[in-house]
Write a protein that holds these residues in place. Structure first.
Motif, PDB file in Angstrom:
ATOM      1  N   GLU A   1      -4.600   9.977   1.127  1.00 33.17           N
ATOM      2  CA  GLU A   1      -4.864  10.282  -0.265  1.00 33.17           C
ATOM      3  C   GLU A   1      -6.038   9.859  -1.131  1.00 33.17           C
ATOM      4  OE1 GLU A   1      -1.205  12.375  -2.139  1.00 33.17           O
ATOM      5  OE2 GLU A   1      -0.174  11.218  -0.365  1.00 33.17           O
ATOM      6  N   GLU A   2      -6.662  10.548  -2.047  1.00 34.37           N
ATOM      7  CA  GLU A   2      -7.561   9.928  -2.831  1.00 34.37           C
ATOM      8  C   GLU A   2      -6.694   8.888  -3.863  1.00 34.37           C
ATOM      9  OE1 GLU A   2     -10.130  12.825  -4.614  1.00 34.37           O
ATOM     10  OE2 GLU A   2     -10.543  11.246  -6.284  1.00 34.37           O
ATOM     11  N   GLY A   3      -7.370   7.787  -3.760  1.00 40.99           N
ATOM     12  CA  GLY A   3      -6.634   6.836  -4.812  1.00 40.99           C
ATOM     13  C   GLY A   3      -5.692   6.034  -4.228  1.00 40.99           C
ATOM     14  N   ASP A   4      -5.444   6.265  -2.678  1.00 39.25           N
ATOM     15  CA  ASP A   4      -4.442   5.201  -2.112  1.00 39.25           C
ATOM     16  C   ASP A   4      -5.273   3.968  -1.846  1.00 39.25           C
ATOM     17  OD1 ASP A   4      -2.536   7.118  -2.156  1.00 39.25           O
ATOM     18  OD2 ASP A   4      -3.162   7.726   0.077  1.00 39.25           O
TER      19      ASP A   4
ATOM     20  N   ALA B   1      -1.745   5.917  -5.453  1.00 38.80           N
ATOM     21  CA  ALA B   1      -2.424   5.692  -6.563  1.00 38.80           C
ATOM     22  C   ALA B   1      -1.545   5.041  -7.792  1.00 38.80           C
ATOM     23  CB  ALA B   1      -2.752   7.146  -7.189  1.00 38.80           C
TER      24      ALA B   1
END
Lengths: 192, 109
Positions: B48-51, B61
């Motif tokens: 996932e984005e931000g991981d 995140a």
């Protein structure tokens, strides 16, 4: 005079923007539930997919409302035969009751919100939990975290099978399957 | 016939030994639960984005350890559905072979 006009315009803009900022946002959440059955003969660990459409005003976490749904068909325990039994007529009867639902009725903020980049609030969620076609009131502790528009909800609760008329095959519950199931759920979404 | 029975006993003991060595599970699992703390080589592995990937482990995140979602390939032999019936069947076969062998020997001698 020019400064007064700018100040008035800024005040008007804020007056319009403030209610919009405080308005509840839609939160499409997705995640996974982990469930654990501990019985004298066997410990079973499984998962189920979870998703829901919630509304929330992040300035006030007690405003969360909506329903979280877990399809019984998504339940897995690492053994195909056991998964078939789990969804079958002796257990959850997935054909008659295809989903497990939790409809949030009220939320009490217990602690927070606190934090800077990541805000965190501990809440107590009360709602209607439906399993195997039986609906009961359920209260569970939950943690709500948000960073910008990203939101994460974590909760854990215990389900007593007898409360939901899940009998299983005779002699199995309490021996190979626990009388209660520990459930922990992690859901994430973006508030829009 | 005696040799066949002995082979059956050895195989049965081998199955039970493997079952005992791999954790003595009651039921067989053909896939294993998702990793409690997802492993990674780079942040992109975390999904996932931000991981973030720190020291080979994924963090979401929010800075929390990130658990996997996918069931992993693996196998755990269970007593009730695989090891028990297989070992029991082999021991039964060994018993029958020993019995038949004994009867034959008695008839011959």
């Amino acid at each position: 005079m020019k400064h007064i006009r700018i100040a008035l315009a800024a005040a008007a803009l804020l007056a319009f923007a403030a209610p919009a900022l405080a308005a509840p946002q839609t939160l499409n959440v997705k995640g996974q539930a982990k469930w654990v059955s501990e019985a004298p003969v066997e410990k079973i660990v499984g998962t189920a997919d979870g998703a829901g459409v919630l509304t929330v005003d992040l300035a006030d976490p007690s405003t969360i409302r909506g329903t979280i749904t877990m399809p019984v068909a998504s339940m897995k325990s690492g053994n195909d035969q056991r998964d078939d039994h789990l969804k079958g007529s002796d257990w959850l009867e997935a054909d008659k009751h295809p989903t497990i639902d939790f409809a949030i009725g009220s939320v009490k903020v217990v602690e927070g919100p606190k934090g800077d980049a990541v805000k965190e609030a501990k809440v107590e969620v009360t709602g209607k939990f439906t399993l195997h076609g039986v609906t009961t009131d359920l209260t569970a502790p939950a943690t709500l975290k948000w960073k910008g528009d990203k939101v994460k909800i974590e909760t854990a609760f215990v389900v007593k099978l007898a409360d939901y008329k899940v009998a299983g095959k005779q002699g199995v519950v309490g021996d190979k399957v626990g009388e209660t199931i520990d459930v922990s759920v992690v859901l994430k979404g973006i508030a829009k | 016939m005696r040799a066949g029975a002995a082979v059956c006993v050895v195989l049965a003991l081998g199955i039970l030994g493997y079952w005992a060595a791999t954790g003595m599970h009651f039921a067989t699992r053909t896939t294993l639960p998702p990793e409690p703390h997802l492993s990674c080589a780079a942040a992109a592995d975390c999904g996932e984005e931000g991981d973030a990937c720190e020291q080979g482990k994924c963090f979401d995140a929010f800075g929390d350890p990130k658990a996997g979602k996918e069931w992993r390939e693996g196998y755990e032999l269970g007593l009730a559905d695989r090891a028990g019936p297989a070992a029991g069947g082999l021991l039964l076969l060994a018993g029958i072979l020993f019995f038949v062998d004994r009867r034959k020997r008695r008839a011959a001698g």
